[in-house]
Design a protein around this motif. Structure first.
Motif, PDB file in Angstrom:
ATOM      1  N   UNK A 215      58.771 -35.481  21.498  1.00 52.32           N
ATOM      2  CA  UNK A 215      59.270 -34.146  21.157  1.00 52.32           C
ATOM      3  C   UNK A 215      60.201 -34.203  19.947  1.00 52.32           C
ATOM      4  N   UNK A 216      59.610 -34.461  18.794  1.00 46.45           N
ATOM      5  CA  UNK A 216      60.357 -34.554  17.537  1.00 46.45           C
ATOM      6  C   UNK A 216      59.685 -33.676  16.495  1.00 46.45           C
ATOM      7  N   UNK A 217      60.402 -33.331  15.449  1.00 46.77           N
ATOM      8  CA  UNK A 217      59.799 -32.580  14.355  1.00 46.77           C
ATOM      9  C   UNK A 217      58.793 -33.475  13.631  1.00 46.77           C
ATOM     10  N   UNK A 218      57.615 -32.924  13.387  1.00 47.19           N
ATOM     11  CA  UNK A 218      56.584 -33.725  12.729  1.00 47.19           C
ATOM     12  C   UNK A 218      56.067 -34.809  13.654  1.00 47.19           C
ATOM     13  N   UNK A 219      55.853 -35.999  13.130  1.00 47.73           N
ATOM     14  CA  UNK A 219      55.805 -36.323  11.704  1.00 47.73           C
ATOM     15  C   UNK A 219      54.615 -35.634  11.044  1.00 47.73           C
ATOM     16  N   UNK A 220      54.819 -35.189   9.806  1.00 50.51           N
ATOM     17  CA  UNK A 220      53.860 -34.328   9.138  1.00 50.51           C
ATOM     18  C   UNK A 220      52.751 -35.135   8.459  1.00 50.51           C
ATOM     19  N   UNK A 221      51.642 -34.439   8.191  1.00 51.22           N
ATOM     20  CA  UNK A 221      50.501 -35.101   7.551  1.00 51.22           C
ATOM     21  C   UNK A 221      50.060 -34.412   6.265  1.00 51.22           C
ATOM     22  N   UNK A 222      50.618 -33.226   5.968  1.00 46.43           N
ATOM     23  CA  UNK A 222      50.240 -32.501   4.752  1.00 46.43           C
ATOM     24  C   UNK A 222      51.476 -31.865   4.145  1.00 46.43           C
ATOM     25  N   UNK A 223      51.520 -31.907   2.800  1.00 49.77           N
ATOM     26  CA  UNK A 223      52.618 -31.319   2.048  1.00 49.77           C
ATOM     27  C   UNK A 223      52.033 -30.564   0.861  1.00 49.77           C
ATOM     28  N   UNK A 224      52.544 -29.381   0.625  1.00 47.85           N
ATOM     29  CA  UNK A 224      52.090 -28.585  -0.504  1.00 47.85           C
ATOM     30  C   UNK A 224      52.293 -29.363  -1.801  1.00 47.85           C
ATOM     31  N   UNK A 225      51.402 -29.132  -2.748  1.00 46.00           N
ATOM     32  CA  UNK A 225      51.540 -29.752  -4.069  1.00 46.00           C
ATOM     33  C   UNK A 225      52.618 -29.066  -4.896  1.00 46.00           C
ATOM     34  N   UNK A 226      53.065 -27.916  -4.425  1.00 45.26           N
ATOM     35  CA  UNK A 226      54.046 -27.146  -5.195  1.00 45.26           C
ATOM     36  C   UNK A 226      55.465 -27.568  -4.854  1.00 45.26           C
ATOM     37  N   UNK A 227      56.325 -27.481  -5.860  1.00 45.52           N
ATOM     38  CA  UNK A 227      57.747 -27.729  -5.647  1.00 45.52           C
ATOM     39  C   UNK A 227      58.042 -29.144  -5.181  1.00 45.52           C
ATOM     40  N   UNK A 228      59.035 -29.266  -4.311  1.00 44.08           N
ATOM     41  CA  UNK A 228      59.501 -30.563  -3.833  1.00 44.08           C
ATOM     42  C   UNK A 228      59.143 -30.786  -2.369  1.00 44.08           C
ATOM     43  N   UNK A 229      58.052 -30.183  -1.918  1.00 41.66           N
ATOM     44  CA  UNK A 229      57.705 -30.245  -0.503  1.00 41.66           C
ATOM     45  C   UNK A 229      57.591 -31.681   0.000  1.00 41.66           C
ATOM     46  N   UNK A 230      56.945 -32.554  -0.781  1.00 39.33           N
ATOM     47  CA  UNK A 230      56.781 -33.935  -0.330  1.00 39.33           C
ATOM     48  C   UNK A 230      58.120 -34.668  -0.325  1.00 39.33           C
ATOM     49  N   UNK A 231      58.897 -34.476  -1.376  1.00 45.02           N
ATOM     50  CA  UNK A 231      60.176 -35.183  -1.488  1.00 45.02           C
ATOM     51  C   UNK A 231      61.152 -34.779  -0.388  1.00 45.02           C
ATOM     52  N   UNK A 232      61.108 -33.517   0.038  1.00 48.89           N
ATOM     53  CA  UNK A 232      62.014 -33.040   1.084  1.00 48.89           C
ATOM     54  C   UNK A 232      61.381 -33.080   2.467  1.00 48.89           C
ATOM     55  N   UNK A 233      60.169 -33.603   2.549  1.00 52.04           N
ATOM     56  CA  UNK A 233      59.407 -33.691   3.798  1.00 52.04           C
ATOM     57  C   UNK A 233      59.260 -32.314   4.450  1.00 52.04           C
ATOM     58  N   UNK A 234      59.001 -31.309   3.627  1.00 53.77           N
ATOM     59  CA  UNK A 234      58.724 -29.963   4.118  1.00 53.77           C
ATOM     60  C   UNK A 234      57.217 -29.848   4.311  1.00 53.77           C
ATOM     61  N   UNK A 235      56.766 -30.349   5.462  1.00 53.14           N
ATOM     62  CA  UNK A 235      55.337 -30.477   5.666  1.00 53.14           C
ATOM     63  C   UNK A 235      54.799 -29.761   6.878  1.00 53.14           C
TER      64      UNK A 235
END
Length: 278
Positions: A215-235
């Motif tokens: 029961x944790x956030x993520x872990x994510x598998x996709x991040x938008x190519x826009x902005x800093x989504x990957x760098x901030x792990x906004x996935x």
């Protein structure tokens, strides 16, 4: 019994030719994968065979429209049989559902590579997505009957729970996190308030990623190519391995191969790699 677990990976490559130009081949060469499920291949069978090389046996179901979708299964050993029939007769599911039976020692494992429509609220794309999810509801029990060791892999384009998307509050009216879409996953693995969630609830399938991570956030598998989504792990966690209960009980390891940096990615999705100790 084989001396090692069966390693199965799934990834939306976002165009396999582009992925190979950016480094997918190096990842695959060093990962020890036995069966690889691919989505959004967007290439010919000859392209896939040329990129992966002769050591791999390729099954490929291209989309009707050239340059779109496309799913494939690559394996070290040839599949016993494969099937692409899926959904209503008048529904075009080409390039979105491919299943095959593989022998691992004396054990038969059924593997599906699937790419669910992304959808778009208020358009025909969303209608097609719901038609596809309806077909999954009808087909998953048939898979279980066919083989109690079955696995559905792929980009399912739905975040089931608030844990599966970083900015869930602002996305509740968008495709990928609609309540109506998430309700299908309640049917697949159970709703989170069900005591048997992910352990026999719903149709009895197991979301291997959520069971492994907890029961944790993520872990994510996709991040938008826009902005800093990957760098901030906004996935988003859109890529799944859904296993029958019997197969899920054999999971020995689970990993999301997230790139070390934005500029080292070869797809906007990360591979999901699971070991099954059969």
């Amino acid at each position: 019994m084989p001396s090692k677990p069966l390693r199965i990976a799934t990834v939306n490559v976002n165009g396999i030719r582009a992925a190979y130009r950016k480094g997918m081949g190096e990842w695959l060469e060093g990962r020890g994968v036995d069966v690889l499920a691919l989505q959004e291949v967007r290439a010919s069978t000859e392209d896939i065979e040329g990129l992966l090389g002769p050591a791999w046996n390729i099954l490929h179901d291209p989309a009707t429209a050239k340059g779109r979708a496309g799913v494939a299964l690559a394996s070290r050993d040839r599949a016993n049989i494969h099937r692409v029939t899926f959904g209503p007769d008048d529904f075009d599911s080409a390039g979105r559902w491919l299943e095959a039976d593989y022998e691992w020692g004396d054990t038969l494992v059924t593997v599906v590579s699937t790419y669910v429509h992304s959808g778009e609220v208020g358009t025909q794309k969303q209608v097609e997505k719901f038609t596809f999810l309806d077909a999954m509801l009808k087909h998953l029990p048939l898979l279980q009957e066919h083989n109690p060791l079955s696995l559905v892999l792929g980009d399912l384009n739905v975040g089931h729970r608030t844990l599966d998307i970083k900015n869930w509050r602002g996305n509740q009216k968008k495709a990928g996190f609609l309540p109506e879409e998430r309700a299908y996953f309640d049917r697949f693995v159970g709703a989170q308030d069900d005591p048997a969630y992910n352990n026999g609830a719903g149709l009895g399938w197991v979301d291997v990623g959520r069971r492994w991570a907890g029961e944790v956030e993520g872990p994510y598998t996709w991040w938008s190519q826009r902005g800093k989504a990957f760098d901030t792990d906004t996935g988003w966690r859109l890529d799944y391995q859904l296993a029958t209960a019997e197969l899920a009980a054999t999971v020995a390891d689970y990993a999301i191969d997230r790139a070390s940096a934005w500029d080292t990615r070869w797809s906007d999705h990360a591979p999901v790699v699971v070991d099954y100790a059969l």
